[in-house]
Motif scaffolding. Structure first.
Motif, mmCIF file in Angstrom:
data_model
loop_
_atom_site.group_PDB
_atom_site.id
_atom_site.type_symbol
_atom_site.label_atom_id
_atom_site.label_comp_id
_atom_site.label_asym_id
_atom_site.label_seq_id
_atom_site.Cartn_x
_atom_site.Cartn_y
_atom_site.Cartn_z
ATOM 1 N N PHE A 14 -20.967 28.385 4.670
ATOM 2 C CA PHE A 14 -20.846 28.259 3.217
ATOM 3 C C PHE A 14 -20.586 29.606 2.547
ATOM 4 O O PHE A 14 -20.148 29.662 1.406
ATOM 5 N N SER A 15 -20.866 30.697 3.242
ATOM 6 C CA SER A 15 -20.703 32.033 2.665
ATOM 7 C C SER A 15 -19.295 32.568 2.917
ATOM 8 O O SER A 15 -18.627 32.175 3.878
ATOM 9 N N ASP A 16 -18.872 33.498 2.073
ATOM 10 C CA ASP A 16 -17.588 34.162 2.286
ATOM 11 C C ASP A 16 -17.704 35.134 3.454
ATOM 12 O O ASP A 16 -18.771 35.699 3.698
ATOM 13 N N PRO A 17 -16.609 35.365 4.180
ATOM 14 C CA PRO A 17 -16.646 36.367 5.249
ATOM 15 C C PRO A 17 -16.689 37.771 4.667
ATOM 16 O O PRO A 17 -16.313 37.998 3.512
ATOM 17 N N THR A 18 -17.144 38.728 5.458
ATOM 18 C CA THR A 18 -17.163 40.118 5.008
ATOM 19 C C THR A 18 -15.774 40.731 5.071
ATOM 20 O O THR A 18 -15.340 41.422 4.158
ATOM 21 N N PRO B 229 0.835 -1.206 0.000
ATOM 22 C CA PRO B 229 0.000 0.000 0.000
ATOM 23 C C PRO B 229 0.871 1.258 0.000
ATOM 24 O O PRO B 229 1.920 1.297 0.643
ATOM 25 N N GLU B 230 0.446 2.265 -0.709
ATOM 26 C CA GLU B 230 1.186 3.518 -0.761
ATOM 27 C C GLU B 230 0.897 4.358 0.475
ATOM 28 O O GLU B 230 -0.151 4.244 1.098
ATOM 29 N N ASP B 231 1.876 5.221 0.799
ATOM 30 C CA ASP B 231 1.671 6.156 1.900
ATOM 31 C C ASP B 231 0.831 7.339 1.427
ATOM 32 O O ASP B 231 0.882 7.724 0.258
ATOM 33 N N GLU B 232 0.068 7.894 2.337
ATOM 34 C CA GLU B 232 -0.621 9.149 2.057
ATOM 35 C C GLU B 232 -0.488 10.067 3.263
ATOM 36 O O GLU B 232 -0.498 9.621 4.408
ATOM 37 N N THR B 233 -0.317 11.349 2.989
ATOM 38 C CA THR B 233 -0.208 12.340 4.067
ATOM 39 C C THR B 233 -1.603 12.750 4.505
ATOM 40 O O THR B 233 -2.415 13.180 3.686
ATOM 41 N N ILE B 234 -1.875 12.636 5.787
ATOM 42 C CA ILE B 234 -3.220 12.884 6.310
ATOM 43 C C ILE B 234 -3.438 14.358 6.613
ATOM 44 O O ILE B 234 -4.503 14.907 6.350
ATOM 45 N N ASN B 235 -2.436 15.014 7.158
ATOM 46 C CA ASN B 235 -2.606 16.420 7.552
ATOM 47 C C ASN B 235 -2.148 17.349 6.442
ATOM 48 O O ASN B 235 -1.414 16.957 5.530
ATOM 49 N N THR B 236 -2.583 18.598 6.512
ATOM 50 C CA THR B 236 -2.169 19.580 5.502
ATOM 51 C C THR B 236 -0.722 19.992 5.697
ATOM 52 O O THR B 236 -0.073 20.445 4.756
ATOM 53 N N ALA B 237 -0.214 19.847 6.932
ATOM 54 C CA ALA B 237 1.183 20.161 7.277
ATOM 55 C C ALA B 237 1.513 21.641 7.068
ATOM 56 O O ALA B 237 2.664 22.026 7.077
ATOM 57 N N THR B 238 0.493 22.467 6.871
ATOM 58 C CA THR B 238 0.700 23.911 6.785
ATOM 59 C C THR B 238 -0.395 24.595 7.592
ATOM 60 O O THR B 238 -1.510 24.109 7.668
ATOM 61 N N ALA B 239 -0.058 25.713 8.186
ATOM 62 C CA ALA B 239 -1.032 26.509 8.936
ATOM 63 C C ALA B 239 -1.095 27.878 8.277
ATOM 64 O O ALA B 239 -0.103 28.623 8.272
ATOM 65 N N LEU B 240 -2.245 28.202 7.716
ATOM 66 C CA LEU B 240 -2.381 29.451 6.968
ATOM 67 C C LEU B 240 -1.949 30.643 7.795
ATOM 68 O O LEU B 240 -1.281 31.558 7.305
ATOM 69 N N TRP B 241 -2.306 30.649 9.067
ATOM 70 C CA TRP B 241 -2.044 31.822 9.900
ATOM 71 C C TRP B 241 -0.552 32.025 10.179
ATOM 72 O O TRP B 241 -0.141 33.089 10.624
ATOM 73 N N THR B 242 0.280 31.000 9.936
ATOM 74 C CA THR B 242 1.719 31.148 10.176
ATOM 75 C C THR B 242 2.455 31.718 8.971
ATOM 76 O O THR B 242 3.632 32.064 9.080
ATOM 77 N N ARG B 243 1.776 31.827 7.840
ATOM 78 C CA ARG B 243 2.412 32.351 6.633
ATOM 79 C C ARG B 243 2.344 33.881 6.599
ATOM 80 O O ARG B 243 1.425 34.480 7.162
ATOM 81 N N PRO B 244 3.292 34.530 5.932
ATOM 82 C CA PRO B 244 3.233 35.995 5.796
ATOM 83 C C PRO B 244 1.976 36.422 5.046
ATOM 84 O O PRO B 244 1.553 35.754 4.103
ATOM 85 N N ARG B 245 1.394 37.536 5.452
ATOM 86 C CA ARG B 245 0.143 37.988 4.840
ATOM 87 C C ARG B 245 0.293 38.261 3.348
ATOM 88 O O ARG B 245 -0.636 38.016 2.573
ATOM 89 N N ASN B 246 1.456 38.775 2.939
ATOM 90 C CA ASN B 246 1.618 39.121 1.521
ATOM 91 C C ASN B 246 1.757 37.894 0.625
ATOM 92 O O ASN B 246 1.813 38.015 -0.594
ATOM 93 N N GLU B 247 1.820 36.706 1.242
ATOM 94 C CA GLU B 247 1.906 35.477 0.453
ATOM 95 C C GLU B 247 0.563 34.752 0.360
ATOM 96 O O GLU B 247 0.469 33.713 -0.285
ATOM 97 N N GLU C 56 -7.643 32.174 -0.512
ATOM 98 C CA GLU C 56 -7.157 31.258 0.524
ATOM 99 C C GLU C 56 -7.731 31.640 1.885
ATOM 100 O O GLU C 56 -8.119 30.776 2.673
ATOM 101 N N TYR C 57 -7.771 32.948 2.159
ATOM 102 C CA TYR C 57 -8.383 33.400 3.411
ATOM 103 C C TYR C 57 -9.849 32.973 3.475
ATOM 104 O O TYR C 57 -10.345 32.520 4.523
ATOM 105 N N LYS C 58 -10.563 33.121 2.391
ATOM 106 C CA LYS C 58 -11.992 32.786 2.365
ATOM 107 C C LYS C 58 -12.211 31.294 2.554
ATOM 108 O O LYS C 58 -13.114 30.870 3.292
#
Length: 643
Positions: free
Chosen positions: A272-276, A237-255, A260-262
Motif C-alpha cells: 500500500f506504500s509508495d516505493p522509495t 451484451p456489450e463487449d468489454e476489454t479485460i486486459n490493460t493491453a499496455t505494459a508500463l515497462w515497455t514505454r519510454p521512461r520520459n513518457e 504511474e511508476y508508484k
C-alpha cells in the motif's frame, strides 16, 4: 454457394497418444495455464498478420482492428478463444496441428531478418502450447481461414486427444482462428466469466492486443415491469476489454509519470506504500531485456525468512510466466520488487520453469549491479533517505559479502555500523569514514562483537582503544560475526576482532610501551601461575594484559577460534559447536588484581580468582555454568569484607 465436404481422418506424425497423455497430465503444473497459451498463440497470429500486411495491406480484409475474443457457455460447457489474426490454410492446419511440437511461430521467426526478428512480439515458439487445451478439454475444435483466402477455403480441425484428428474444408467468412474447448465433466469451473477474467488479468494483462469478453448480463428489470425486462433482454451484451493491453515497462521512461511508476509498484508488490526509489532500464545488444526494479519503503513481514517466496515477476514479451523468479537477484537483495521482460531466456517446454542458462547469469549480474548502484546513489545524494532504508534492510544487506564475492567491495561501501566514534546505537558510520579517521600507524579495522549494543559499548576490550583514541566498530546484529568472517578486509585494511588473540597495536605502540609490557609480564609470572592452577579446567591460558585500564580481567578467545556471539547463535539453533577454552587476561595495575596477588590464603585466592573469571564471562554477555556457585562465592567474600 455450397461447399463440397472434404473430410478426412489422419494420424498424428508422432507417437501422439502417449505424448499427448504425457503433456496433458505431466507437463503443466497449473491447469489454468491453457488460457495463457491459447491467448499467446492468438497474439502471435496477430503479429504474423501485421508483418505480412506490411507488403500486402489487403490481408486486413477491411478489418484492421486486431483483437482476441473469449466466450463461454455454461450449459454447453465450452470455452471459445477467437482471433482475427493471420489464420491458417488447410495445409498449415495439418502441418502445425497435426505434428506435436511443430511450431508455426518458430518457423515464421526463422524467415525473418535480424531487425524484423528483434521487433516481433512472438512468444509461442515451442509448438506445444496449443495442446495444453487437453488439460481441461476432452474434445477440441479449431475453425480457421487464412487471410487472403476465399471464404470457402476455411478449415475445421477436431481432435479428442487421442492418436487421430479430423480435418475438413468448411466455409468461413471471417479470417483468423477460433478454438472451441469442450470441457471435461470435472473442469466446468472454467466456463465461468469471473474465473476466465481472473486468469486473463493474471497472465495476459499486458499483451499488446485487447482481450475482450461480453459484459456479464444482469437482470435489471423490476417485478411487474415485464416490458422493460423484455426490452433489456433483447439488447446484445456489450463487449468489454479485460486486459490493460499496455505494459508500463515497455514505454519510454520520459513518457511515464512518477505517479504511474508508484501505482504500478503497488500493483506488482501488493504494497500500500509508495516505493522509495526505482530503476527502469532497457538493455539491447547481445541480450535484449527490460527491467523495472523497485526498492520498497518498508520491509515485508517475511524479510528474514530466507525460504519465503521472493523474486521478480518474469514476462516473455508481455506474457506473464513466473511470479517469483528468484534467479535474477541474489538472496541478500530479496526485498527488491519489480518485473523483467525478455525473449532471450531458456524456459522449460511448459514455460513455467527457467532452464539453467548463461543468459540468466549475465542478467543476474547486471540486475544486481543496477540495484547496488541505485542504493549507492541514494546513499551519496540523500543520506537521510538511505538511513531509513538501512533501518529496514540493513541486516539483509549484511548477508551480501558472504553470498556475492564479486560485489563484496561495492556492498561494503553500503554498510553502516555503530562505533566508538559516536557511541550511539544507530548504525550511521561507514567503512569509508572509518578508514579516513584511522590513526597514524593503524593498519587494521578494529571491531568488537557482542549480543547487544550496550554490551558492545561497555566491553572491557575497548578500554585501551578508548585510551589511545582508536575507533572500534560496535557490532551487535546476529549477522555481524558472519559478515566480518567473509568481508575480511576493506580498502586493504584487515578486520581485527579486539576480543580475539593477543593484543597487537603494531606501530601505534611505542618502543617504551612494548618494553614496559614485557617487564610487566615478567613481574607477574608467579601470579599468572597461581591463577592458571585454579582455572586449569576452564582456561587455555592466563596472561597479563595492557588492553585493560578500568577492568580487572577479561576473556579472550584464540585468533582462529569461533567468537562467543557466533557460538551462542549456533547453540541456540541446535548446532553442535567445537569446544574451546578462552584465555584469561589480567590487569596487573588494577587494585583487585594487586590484592589477589598479595592473598596468602589459597582457598580465598581460589574464590576471588573464580569470581574474577565469572565476572569477565558476564562482561562478555556470556552465561555462567553454575550461577548459584558464583552467588555463594560472592556473598562469602562480601561477608568477609564486612566483618
Amino acid at each position: 454457394m455450397t461447399v463440397e465436404a472434404q473430410k478426412e481422418t489422419r494420424g498424428f506424425q508422432t507417437e501422439a497418444k502417449q505424448l499427448l497423455h504425457l503433456m496433458t497430465h505431466s507437463l503443466y503444473s497449473n491447469k489454468e495455464i491453457f488460457l495463457r497459451e491459447l491467448i499467446s498463440n492468438a497474439s502471435d497470429a496477430a503479429d504474423k498478420l501485421r508483418f505480412e500486411a506490411l507488403s500486402n495491406a489487403e490481408l486486413y480484409e477491411d478489418d484492421p482492428e486486431l483483437k482476441i475474443r473469449i466466450d463461454f457457455d455454461k450449459d454447453a460447457k465450452t470455452v471459445t478463444i477467437s482471433d482475427n489474426g493471420i489464420g491458417m490454410s488447410r495445409d498449415e492446419v495439418v502441418e502445425h496441428l497435426g505434428t506435436i511440437a511443430k511450431s508455426g511461430t518458430a518457423q515464421f521467426l526463422q524467415g525473418l531478418s535480424g531487425d524484423q526478428k528483434k521487433d516481433s512480439h512472438l512468444i509461442g515458439q515451442f509448438g506445444v502450447g496449443f495442446y495444453s487445451s487437453f488439460i481441461v478439454a476432452d474434445r477440441v475444435e479449431v475453425f480457421s481461414r487464412r487471410a487472403g483466402d476465399a471464404a470457402e477455403e476455411g478449415v475445421h480441425w477436431e481432435c479428442s486427444g487421442e492418436a487421430e484428428f479430423s480435418v475438413e474444408t468448411v466455409e468461413q467468412a471471417a479470417r483468423g482462428t477460433t478454438v472451441v474447448l469442450h470441457l471435461k465433466s470435472d473442469e466446468s469451473e472454467f466456463a465461468d466469466g469471473w474465473r476466465l477474467r481472473s486468469i486473463i488479468k493474471k497472465y495476459s494483462d499486458h499483451i499488446s492486443l485487447p482481450v475482450v469478453m461480453k459484459k456479464e448480463s444482469h437482470d435489471t428489470g423490476v417485478e411487474g415491469e415485464e416490458g422493460e425486462k423484455e426490452e433489456a433482454e433483447k439488447k446484445a451484451p456489450e463487449d468489454e476489454t479485460i486486459n490493460t493491453a499496455t505494459a508500463l515497462w515497455t514505454r519510454p521512461r520520459n513518457e511515464i509519470k512518477d505517479e504511474e511508476y508508484k501505482e504500478f509498484y503497488k500493483h506488482v508488490s501488493h504494497d500500500f506504500s509508495d516505493p522509495t526509489l526505482w530503476s527502469h532500464n532497457r538493455v539491447e545488444g547481445k541480450l535484449d531485456y527490460t527491467s523495472l526494479l523497485y526498492i520498497p519503503a518498508k520491509a515485508p513481514f517475511d524479510l528474514y525468512n530466507r525460504d519465503a517466496s521472493r523474486g521478480l515477476k518474469l514476462y516473455v514479451q508481455r506474457t506473464f510466466i513466473m511470479d517469483d523468479a528468484e534467479q535474477f537477484l541474489p538472496l541478500y537483495l530479496r526485498f527488491v520488487k519489480g518485473v523483467v521482460d525478455s525473449n532471450d531466456l531458456s524456459l522449460n517446454v511448459s514455460r513455467e520453469i527457467l532452464q539453467k542458462d548463461p543468459n540468466i547469469d549475465s542478467m543476474r549480474s547486471a540486475l544486481t549491479k543496477r540495484v547496488l548502484d541505485m542504493l549507492e546513489k541514494v546513499a551519496k545524494n540523500k543520506p537521510e533517505e538511505y538511513a531509513e532504508l538501512w533501518k529496514e534492510f540493513g541486516q539483509v544487506l549484511k548477508e551480501g559479502p558472504a553470498e556475492d564475492f564479486t560485489n563484496r567491495e561495492k556492498i561494503a561501501k553500503l554498510l553502516r555500523f555503530s562505533s566508538t566514534h559516536t557511541d550511539q546505537p544507530q548504525q550511521d558510520q561507514t567503512l569509508v569514514g572509518y578508514v579516513e579517521r584511522m590513526k597514524e600507524g593503524q593498519d587494521k579495522v578494529y571491531y568488537v562483537v557482542a549480543e547487544n549494543f550496550n554490551t558492545a559499548k561497555n566491553s572491557p576490550h575497548l578500554e585501551v582503544f578508548r585510551k589511545k583514541g582508536i575507533e572500534v566498530l560496535l557490532l551487535s546484529d546476529r549477522v555481524d560475526d558472519w559478515l566480518v568472517g567473509h568481508l575480511n578486509e576493506f580498502d586493504g585494511k584487515q578486520f581485527q576482532d579486539v576480543g580475539k588473540g593477543a593484543l597487537d597495536l603494531g606501530d601505534m605502540d611505542t618502543e617504551e610501551e612494548k618494553k614496559a609490557q614485557e617487564e610487566l609480564a615478567k613481574e607477574n609470572e608467579d601470579l599468572v601461575e597461581r591463577v592458571k592452577k585454579v582455572l586449569e579446567d576452564k582456561v587455555e591460558e592466563v596472561r597479563v594484559t595492557t588492553r585493560l585500564t578500568d577492568s580487572p580481567a577479561c576473556l579472550v578467545v584464540g585468533a582462529g577460534d569461533m567468537g562467543a556471539q557466533m557460538r551462542r547463535i549456533l547453540e541456540s539453533a541446535g548446532q553442535s559447536v567445537p569446544t574451546s577454552k578462552p584465555t584469561l587476561e589480567l590487569n596487573p595495575e588494577h587494585p583487585l588484581v594487586q590484592k589477589l596477588d598479595r592473598e596468602p590464603d589459597e582457598d580465598r585466592f581460589a574464590d576471588i580468582t573464580t569470581v574474577l573469571f565469572d565476572q569477565a564471562n558476564l562482561a562478555e554477555g556470556g552465561q555462567l555454568d553454575d550461577p548459584g556457585a558464583y552467588v555463594r562465592r560472592l556473598n562469602k567474600l562480601l561477608l568477609e569484607i564486612s566483618q
